[in-house]
Each structure stands twice: as C-alpha cells, then as structure tokens.
Design a protein around this motif. Structure first.
Motif, PDB file in Angstrom:
ATOM      1  N   ALA A  61       0.834  -1.200   0.000  1.00  0.00           N
ATOM      2  CA  ALA A  61       0.000   0.000   0.000  1.00  0.00           C
ATOM      3  C   ALA A  61       0.869   1.251   0.000  1.00  0.00           C
ATOM      4  O   ALA A  61       0.471   2.290  -0.510  1.00  0.00           O
ATOM      5  CB  ALA A  61      -0.912   0.008   1.217  1.00  0.00           C
ATOM      6  N   ALA A  62       2.085   1.139   0.559  1.00  0.00           N
ATOM      7  CA  ALA A  62       2.974   2.295   0.658  1.00  0.00           C
ATOM      8  C   ALA A  62       4.431   1.837   0.614  1.00  0.00           C
ATOM      9  O   ALA A  62       4.774   0.783   1.153  1.00  0.00           O
ATOM     10  CB  ALA A  62       2.710   3.048   1.947  1.00  0.00           C
ATOM     11  N   ILE A  63       5.252   2.668  -0.017  1.00  0.00           N
ATOM     12  CA  ILE A  63       6.690   2.386  -0.147  1.00  0.00           C
ATOM     13  C   ILE A  63       7.447   3.683   0.097  1.00  0.00           C
ATOM     14  O   ILE A  63       7.023   4.748  -0.350  1.00  0.00           O
ATOM     15  CB  ILE A  63       7.050   1.906  -1.576  1.00  0.00           C
ATOM     16  CG1 ILE A  63       6.302   0.640  -1.933  1.00  0.00           C
ATOM     17  CG2 ILE A  63       8.543   1.818  -1.799  1.00  0.00           C
ATOM     18  CD1 ILE A  63       7.088  -0.632  -1.880  1.00  0.00           C
ATOM     19  N   ILE A 131      14.867   1.078   1.854  1.00  0.00           N
ATOM     20  CA  ILE A 131      13.538   0.943   1.268  1.00  0.00           C
ATOM     21  C   ILE A 131      12.665   0.257   2.308  1.00  0.00           C
ATOM     22  O   ILE A 131      13.054  -0.756   2.892  1.00  0.00           O
ATOM     23  CB  ILE A 131      13.566   0.100  -0.018  1.00  0.00           C
ATOM     24  CG1 ILE A 131      14.486   0.757  -1.046  1.00  0.00           C
ATOM     25  CG2 ILE A 131      12.158  -0.061  -0.577  1.00  0.00           C
ATOM     26  CD1 ILE A 131      14.685  -0.071  -2.305  1.00  0.00           C
ATOM     27  N   SER A 132      11.502   0.842   2.554  1.00  0.00           N
ATOM     28  CA  SER A 132      10.553   0.235   3.486  1.00  0.00           C
ATOM     29  C   SER A 132       9.182   0.198   2.834  1.00  0.00           C
ATOM     30  O   SER A 132       8.922   0.902   1.859  1.00  0.00           O
ATOM     31  CB  SER A 132      10.492   1.028   4.794  1.00  0.00           C
ATOM     32  OG  SER A 132       9.932   2.312   4.557  1.00  0.00           O
ATOM     33  N   LEU A 133       8.326  -0.643   3.392  1.00  0.00           N
ATOM     34  CA  LEU A 133       6.975  -0.734   2.856  1.00  0.00           C
ATOM     35  C   LEU A 133       5.991  -1.000   3.964  1.00  0.00           C
ATOM     36  O   LEU A 133       6.369  -1.313   5.100  1.00  0.00           O
ATOM     37  CB  LEU A 133       6.874  -1.826   1.799  1.00  0.00           C
ATOM     38  CG  LEU A 133       6.699  -3.274   2.255  1.00  0.00           C
ATOM     39  CD1 LEU A 133       6.235  -4.112   1.089  1.00  0.00           C
ATOM     40  CD2 LEU A 133       7.948  -3.828   2.838  1.00  0.00           C
ATOM     41  N   SER A 134       4.725  -0.861   3.614  1.00  0.00           N
ATOM     42  CA  SER A 134       3.634  -1.205   4.514  1.00  0.00           C
ATOM     43  C   SER A 134       2.465  -1.693   3.676  1.00  0.00           C
ATOM     44  O   SER A 134       2.207  -1.180   2.597  1.00  0.00           O
ATOM     45  CB  SER A 134       3.203   0.014   5.328  1.00  0.00           C
ATOM     46  OG  SER A 134       1.997  -0.261   6.018  1.00  0.00           O
ATOM     47  N   ALA A 135       1.782  -2.662   4.197  1.00  0.00           N
ATOM     48  CA  ALA A 135       0.580  -3.170   3.544  1.00  0.00           C
ATOM     49  C   ALA A 135      -0.636  -2.334   3.938  1.00  0.00           C
ATOM     50  O   ALA A 135      -1.712  -2.499   3.379  1.00  0.00           O
ATOM     51  CB  ALA A 135       0.346  -4.626   3.924  1.00  0.00           C
ATOM     52  N   ILE A 136      -0.448  -1.418   4.885  1.00  0.00           N
ATOM     53  CA  ILE A 136      -1.583  -0.685   5.442  1.00  0.00           C
ATOM     54  C   ILE A 136      -1.570   0.800   5.103  1.00  0.00           C
ATOM     55  O   ILE A 136      -2.520   1.306   4.527  1.00  0.00           O
ATOM     56  CB  ILE A 136      -1.635  -0.873   6.974  1.00  0.00           C
ATOM     57  CG1 ILE A 136      -1.789  -2.363   7.294  1.00  0.00           C
ATOM     58  CG2 ILE A 136      -2.748  -0.064   7.594  1.00  0.00           C
ATOM     59  CD1 ILE A 136      -1.598  -2.698   8.740  1.00  0.00           C
ATOM     60  N   ALA A 137      -0.497   1.514   5.490  1.00  0.00           N
ATOM     61  CA  ALA A 137      -0.517   2.975   5.367  1.00  0.00           C
ATOM     62  C   ALA A 137       0.883   3.549   5.218  1.00  0.00           C
ATOM     63  O   ALA A 137       1.872   2.944   5.632  1.00  0.00           O
ATOM     64  CB  ALA A 137      -1.187   3.583   6.593  1.00  0.00           C
ATOM     65  N   ILE A 138       0.951   4.758   4.669  1.00  0.00           N
ATOM     66  CA  ILE A 138       2.222   5.439   4.429  1.00  0.00           C
ATOM     67  C   ILE A 138       2.928   5.776   5.744  1.00  0.00           C
ATOM     68  O   ILE A 138       4.153   5.695   5.832  1.00  0.00           O
ATOM     69  CB  ILE A 138       2.030   6.704   3.547  1.00  0.00           C
ATOM     70  CG1 ILE A 138       3.367   7.250   3.074  1.00  0.00           C
ATOM     71  CG2 ILE A 138       1.242   7.765   4.261  1.00  0.00           C
ATOM     72  CD1 ILE A 138       4.006   6.499   1.977  1.00  0.00           C
ATOM     73  N   ASP A 139       2.178   6.129   6.791  1.00  0.00           N
ATOM     74  CA  ASP A 139       2.843   6.448   8.055  1.00  0.00           C
ATOM     75  C   ASP A 139       3.505   5.223   8.667  1.00  0.00           C
ATOM     76  O   ASP A 139       4.551   5.315   9.301  1.00  0.00           O
ATOM     77  CB  ASP A 139       1.900   7.139   9.041  1.00  0.00           C
ATOM     78  CG  ASP A 139       0.644   6.350   9.353  1.00  0.00           C
ATOM     79  OD1 ASP A 139       0.276   5.458   8.563  1.00  0.00           O
ATOM     80  OD2 ASP A 139       0.016   6.641  10.391  1.00  0.00           O
TER      81      ASP A 139
END
Length: 183
Positions: A61-63, A131-139
């Motif tokens: 969802a966010a990178i 590099i980081s990511l989230s399956a939920i939200a940018i924060d």
C-alpha cells in the motif's frame, strides 16, 4: 500516473517532510509512494521510478525509498562485505525487524528487493538507500524506514567503534558524533 487528490497530496507531502525534517534522509534522494485506487508518488525522479516498480511488484500500500542523510549505508556495506542481512543489536529492532536484508546492486536488483520486502519491513540497497513498505498505510512505512535507519545507525556505530578499538583510529563518519558534549 494519476494526479492525487488534495488529501492524498497532503499525506504524501507530510510524510516526506517528516523524514526530511528529522535529518534522516536527503531531499535529493527521497520518495514516498502510496497505492490507493492508483499509484501516487512524490519525490526524487530516480527514487520515484524505483518506488513505482516496487508498488507493482510487492503489492504494498505504501513504499518509501530514501538515501540516509549520513553515510550509514556506506559504512554498513564497507564493514559487511560478505553479509546478506544484519541482525539488529537493540532488542526493539530485533523484535520488530528481525533482520535487515543487505542488497548489493547487480543484474537482478529489483527482483532481490522484491523478494526481501516480501519477508521484511525494509532493506538496505547499495547505492540507493533504505527501502521500506507497509501493507496498510504510508505512516507505517515511515515508521519502518526510521526503524531500519535506527538499527543500521547503531550497527554502523558499533562496527566503527570496534574498528577504532582494533586499529586505534575511528571511521571519520563517527568522529564528530562521538565527541564529548560542550560544557
């Protein structure tokens, strides 16, 4: 790429600004990306391109793709030549990150990043940064980015101090950080 609505634009801008305001990453190499109904990306051109590719290959969802402001990435790659991942030294990072994949540039870099991000919240890529990511939200992706940065900073400092202890000279990167506070 679609133009984001005002709320999405503000969210991307606030997230990017928070990373820049802390001094953890550089403005010239920082990209935040969000995938709602379409991909929305704000940042530096080269990092935007990579973030767009990763949004497609990871289904996140966010990178966040950003180069640390200090050369913690260079210190890590110089000290850990034969290492594919690092185990953080502090207990909080150990429990949340488990390990941090180290990816060296090569012919299959995008594939290696994608595979690493399927298993971990973030990775360090040679010549690119964190590099980081989230399956939920940018924060949440921003929290993961800063957690990886924190864990790598500790690792770099310990490695540099061990180098100083063995050779009685310190890595120049850390010399100014470890000076006594003025009285």
């Amino acid at each position: 790429m679609h133009e984001p609505d005002t709320t999405t634009q503000q969210l991307l801008s606030a997230t990017r600004s928070s990373l820049l305001d802390t001094g953890m990453c550089t403005a010239t190499a920082c990209s935040v990306a969000l995938h709602n109904d379409a991909p929305y990306i704000l940042g530096s051109e080269q990092e935007n391109y990579l973030a767009a590719q990763l949004l497609n290959t990871t289904k996140a969802a966010a990178i966040i793709v950003a180069k640390p402001a200090c050369s913690v990435d260079t210190v890590i790659f110089n000290h850990y030549h034969d290492c594919d991942d690092l185990s953080p030294r502090d207990s909080e990072s150990q429990s949340s990150l488990h390990s941090i994949p180290l990816i060296r540039r090569g012919n299959n870099t995008l594939q290696l990043i994608t595979e690493a991000l399927k298993k971990r919240k973030g990775c360090l890529v040679e010549g690119v940064g964190i590099i980081s990511l989230s399956a939920i939200a940018i924060d949440q992706a921003a929290i993961h980015w800063s957690s990886v940065y924190h864990a790598l900073s500790i690792q770099a400092m310990v490695s540099s101090m061990q180098t100083k202890h063995r050779s009685d000279h310190m890595d120049p990167f850390w010399e100014h950080h470890l000076q006594p506070a003025p009285t």
